[in-house]
Design a protein around this motif. Structure first.
Motif, PDB file in Angstrom:
ATOM      1  N   ARG A  11      -3.991   3.643  -4.032  1.00  0.00           N
ATOM      2  CA  ARG A  11      -5.058   3.794  -3.045  1.00  0.00           C
ATOM      3  C   ARG A  11      -6.404   3.834  -3.769  1.00  0.00           C
ATOM      4  O   ARG A  11      -6.581   4.568  -4.745  1.00  0.00           O
ATOM      5  N   GLY A  12      -7.316   3.021  -3.288  1.00  0.00           N
ATOM      6  CA  GLY A  12      -8.656   3.007  -3.890  1.00  0.00           C
ATOM      7  C   GLY A  12      -8.825   1.947  -4.951  1.00  0.00           C
ATOM      8  O   GLY A  12      -9.920   1.758  -5.456  1.00  0.00           O
ATOM      9  N   GLY A  65      -7.361  -5.840   7.032  1.00  0.00           N
ATOM     10  CA  GLY A  65      -8.729  -5.369   7.120  1.00  0.00           C
ATOM     11  C   GLY A  65      -9.159  -4.608   5.883  1.00  0.00           C
ATOM     12  O   GLY A  65      -8.328  -4.128   5.093  1.00  0.00           O
ATOM     13  N   HIS A  66     -10.453  -4.484   5.682  1.00  0.00           N
ATOM     14  CA  HIS A  66     -10.979  -3.724   4.546  1.00  0.00           C
ATOM     15  C   HIS A  66     -10.537  -2.259   4.666  1.00  0.00           C
ATOM     16  O   HIS A  66     -10.685  -1.633   5.720  1.00  0.00           O
ATOM     17  N   GLY A  67      -9.977  -1.753   3.597  1.00  0.00           N
ATOM     18  CA  GLY A  67      -9.530  -0.368   3.585  1.00  0.00           C
ATOM     19  C   GLY A  67      -8.144  -0.159   4.136  1.00  0.00           C
ATOM     20  O   GLY A  67      -7.584   0.938   4.010  1.00  0.00           O
ATOM     21  N   ALA A  68      -7.544  -1.187   4.770  1.00  0.00           N
ATOM     22  CA  ALA A  68      -6.193  -1.049   5.316  1.00  0.00           C
ATOM     23  C   ALA A  68      -5.183  -0.964   4.188  1.00  0.00           C
ATOM     24  O   ALA A  68      -5.281  -1.682   3.194  1.00  0.00           O
ATOM     25  N   GLU A  69      -4.221  -0.081   4.328  1.00  0.00           N
ATOM     26  CA  GLU A  69      -3.192   0.102   3.308  1.00  0.00           C
ATOM     27  C   GLU A  69      -1.829  -0.387   3.784  1.00  0.00           C
ATOM     28  O   GLU A  69      -0.819  -0.133   3.136  1.00  0.00           O
ATOM     29  N   GLY A  70      -1.794  -1.068   4.901  1.00  0.00           N
ATOM     30  CA  GLY A  70      -0.539  -1.579   5.413  1.00  0.00           C
ATOM     31  C   GLY A  70      -0.774  -2.666   6.434  1.00  0.00           C
ATOM     32  O   GLY A  70      -1.914  -3.057   6.726  1.00  0.00           O
ATOM     33  N   CYS A  71       0.326  -3.183   7.019  1.00  0.00           N
ATOM     34  CA  CYS A  71       0.291  -4.254   8.012  1.00  0.00           C
ATOM     35  C   CYS A  71       0.832  -3.721   9.331  1.00  0.00           C
ATOM     36  O   CYS A  71       1.471  -2.662   9.372  1.00  0.00           O
ATOM     37  N   PRO A  72       0.626  -4.448  10.423  1.00  0.00           N
ATOM     38  CA  PRO A  72       1.214  -4.038  11.699  1.00  0.00           C
ATOM     39  C   PRO A  72       2.731  -3.930  11.617  1.00  0.00           C
ATOM     40  O   PRO A  72       3.363  -4.512  10.720  1.00  0.00           O
ATOM     41  N   SER A 113       5.625  -6.259   9.908  1.00  0.00           N
ATOM     42  CA  SER A 113       5.015  -7.131   8.907  1.00  0.00           C
ATOM     43  C   SER A 113       4.835  -6.333   7.622  1.00  0.00           C
ATOM     44  O   SER A 113       4.392  -5.180   7.648  1.00  0.00           O
ATOM     45  N   GLU A 114       5.175  -6.926   6.501  1.00  0.00           N
ATOM     46  CA  GLU A 114       5.176  -6.229   5.209  1.00  0.00           C
ATOM     47  C   GLU A 114       3.969  -6.653   4.381  1.00  0.00           C
ATOM     48  O   GLU A 114       3.617  -7.834   4.346  1.00  0.00           O
ATOM     49  N   LEU A 115       3.353  -5.672   3.706  1.00  0.00           N
ATOM     50  CA  LEU A 115       2.185  -5.952   2.874  1.00  0.00           C
ATOM     51  C   LEU A 115       2.615  -6.319   1.458  1.00  0.00           C
ATOM     52  O   LEU A 115       3.415  -5.623   0.838  1.00  0.00           O
ATOM     53  N   TRP A 116       2.036  -7.428   0.945  1.00  0.00           N
ATOM     54  CA  TRP A 116       2.169  -7.778  -0.472  1.00  0.00           C
ATOM     55  C   TRP A 116       0.782  -7.689  -1.092  1.00  0.00           C
ATOM     56  O   TRP A 116      -0.190  -8.209  -0.560  1.00  0.00           O
ATOM     57  N   ASP A 117       0.721  -6.983  -2.204  1.00  0.00           N
ATOM     58  CA  ASP A 117      -0.538  -6.543  -2.787  1.00  0.00           C
ATOM     59  C   ASP A 117      -0.533  -6.901  -4.267  1.00  0.00           C
ATOM     60  O   ASP A 117       0.442  -6.622  -4.980  1.00  0.00           O
ATOM     61  N   PHE A 118      -1.613  -7.519  -4.745  1.00  0.00           N
ATOM     62  CA  PHE A 118      -1.692  -7.846  -6.178  1.00  0.00           C
ATOM     63  C   PHE A 118      -3.070  -7.505  -6.708  1.00  0.00           C
ATOM     64  O   PHE A 118      -4.092  -7.883  -6.139  1.00  0.00           O
ATOM     65  N   HIS A 119      -3.077  -6.788  -7.808  1.00  0.00           N
ATOM     66  CA  HIS A 119      -4.243  -6.650  -8.662  1.00  0.00           C
ATOM     67  C   HIS A 119      -3.708  -6.607 -10.083  1.00  0.00           C
ATOM     68  O   HIS A 119      -2.634  -6.045 -10.344  1.00  0.00           O
ATOM     69  N   LYS A 120      -4.431  -7.188 -11.020  1.00  0.00           N
ATOM     70  CA  LYS A 120      -3.906  -7.261 -12.394  1.00  0.00           C
ATOM     71  C   LYS A 120      -3.649  -5.885 -12.987  1.00  0.00           C
ATOM     72  O   LYS A 120      -2.790  -5.741 -13.860  1.00  0.00           O
TER      73      LYS A 120
END
Length: 457
Positions: free
Chosen positions: A450-451, A357-364, A367-374
């Motif tokens: 964050r952010g 979801g928008h603003g979510a910083e993790g997963c249920p 479940s593990e979050l994979w995050d990419f921004h350059k």
């Protein structure tokens, strides 16, 4: 509306369209383009970067991906501002090591053979707004190299557009080839659809703006010649059909040489009327092209970037049933695909296939979050002693498909491909320029601050 019925009849003849099979170059163990068609060789690709480490690694990923795809034609990288470190008031990238200037000798190192590098000086306007550098760099290159820019078509890319297939200038597209044009043109305008640039007709990726640019600006005050300029008289229909244009821009040589000086000229009044908008350079380009009567065939097949957006080449990603995250290119073999991955957003996916979801910083739980921004990528990733990126789980994409999470599929596609392409480029670079024993471990796990949002270009 003027009907250009003769447009397609003027296209250059194209040879039989076949997917090229790259051969190997023993010097650096990378694919070499084979059997390039004359139309594809008669093209010059150019992109602009700062002299900082943040854009240096992006430039190499772009170049390395072009080489792996067997890209034809000349490629020039323009580098701006190597003589001093610029502290931007409106930041275009993270600070710290990302701001470090790259030595001139290192600018010329690349896994792309025959790369041309042009260095332009810094300009004061870029300290206020970094995107002044883009039109400035192309004008400086044009002023310095005008007689040498002889190719029929000139292509402008963003430095974070990475190749998934070669960019071409062909008039024909076989049904069994990876190349296909996607467009939303009404039936009465289908005769205008082509991906081959002509005088007065550029080709570009379709972006998510159109008539609203007419409401953002007072064209009578920003357009050259004021109210008499064609750009001051652009209609809503023209803005919608011919000017929702962004990189890649493909211009005929004669149009490139007309539009570039005007692009820089219009950058200041556009910025003054819309301060801080990171798309200001795109708006200035549109008005410069309109001033010179250069329309665009706006196509959707060139890129994927915004996982929630329309007008991009997501149909080919959405149709994938499965994909290995560790070898994502295998899933595209023999399939139609986007031209580029444009790393202009933030991409997040859960290993369990849950939607983030928008603003979510993790997963249920579980479940593990994979995050990419350059901006998460270490700016020193090309360094001999620096590790590569830790790859996501091989099943990351498949988990989204199993959960019927279309948003997650698109995000996982971006995460898997971007991680793969960055690692491949860095490893190829180290093999060529580092001594034996360089760091090839894949252990840098990207963690988003964050952010961190998707608005950084």
């Amino acid at each position: 509306m003027v009907r250009h019925a003769g447009l397609l009849a003027t296209l250059p003849a194209a040879g039989a369209l076949v997917a090229r099979t790259p051969s190997l170059d023993a010097a650096n163990d990378l694919p070499r383009a084979k059997d390039c068609l004359p139309a594809d060789e008669d093209m010059h690709i150019v992109f602009s970067t700062g002299c900082n480490a943040y854009q240096h690694w992006q430039a190499e990923v772009l170049l390395n991906s072009a080489w792996h795809q067997g890209q034809c034609g000349n490629v020039t990288r323009i580098v701006v501002g190597c003589e001093k470190k610029v502290v931007e008031r409106i930041r275009a990238h993270p600070g710290g090591a990302a701001d470090e200037l790259i030595a001139e000798g290192d600018l010329k190192k690349s896994t792309f053979p025959g790369l041309k590098v042009h260095v332009a000086p810094a300009i004061a306007e870029a300290e206020e707004f970094a995107w002044f550098n883009k039109p400035w760099s192309f004008k400086h290159w044009l002023d310095s190299q005008s007689d040498a820019i002889a190719e029929r078509a000139v292509v402008i890319l963003d430095p974070d557009e990475f190749f998934l297939q070669p960019l071409t200038q062909r008039a024909e597209h076989a049904d069994d080839s990876p190349f296909e044009i996607i467009n939303g043109y009404p039936e009465q305008l289908k005769h205008q659809v082509t991906d081959v640039a002509q005088p007065g007709w550029g080709v570009a990726q379709k972006y998510g703006f159109g008539p609203e640019i007419l409401r953002k600006f007072d064209q009578r005050t920003i357009c050259p010649s004021g109210a008499a300029s064609p750009c001051a008289n652009m209609t809503s229909e023209e803005a919608k059909q011919y000017y929702p244009a962004g990189p890649p821009y493909i211009l005929h040589n004669t149009d490139f040489k007309k539009v570039m000086p005007t692009w820089l000229e219009l950058m200041k009044p556009v910025y003054e009327q819309d301060r801080g908008d990171v798309q200001a350079d795109m708006y200035a380009y549109v008005y410069a092209a309109a001033h010179h009567g250069v329309r665009h065939v706006a196509l959707e097949n060139y890129m994927v970037s915004n996982v929630e957006g329309l007008g991009e080449a997501w149909r080919w990603v959405d149709s994938l049933a499965s994909m290995s995250c560790h070898d994502p290119e295998r899933a595209l073999a023999g399939r139609k695909r986007p031209g580029f991955i444009h790393a202009a957003g933030r991409y997040r996916a859960c290993t369990g296939g849950h939607r983030v979801g928008h603003g979510a910083e993790g997963c249920p739980h579980g479940s593990e979050l994979w995050d990419f921004h350059k901006s998460h990528v270490p700016s020193t990733i090309l360094g001999c002693d620096d590790p590569l990126l830790a790859p996501p789980p091989d099943e990351l994409f498949n988990a989204q498909a199993a959960a019927r999470n279309s948003h997650g599929k698109r995000s996982a596609f971006m995460i898997c491909h971007l991680t793969f392409m960055i690692n491949r480029a860095a490893l190829d670079y180290k093999k060529r320029f580092c001594k034996a024993g360089f760091n090839a471990s894949k252990r840098t796990r990207l963690v988003g601050a964050r952010g961190t949002g998707g608005g950084v270009r």
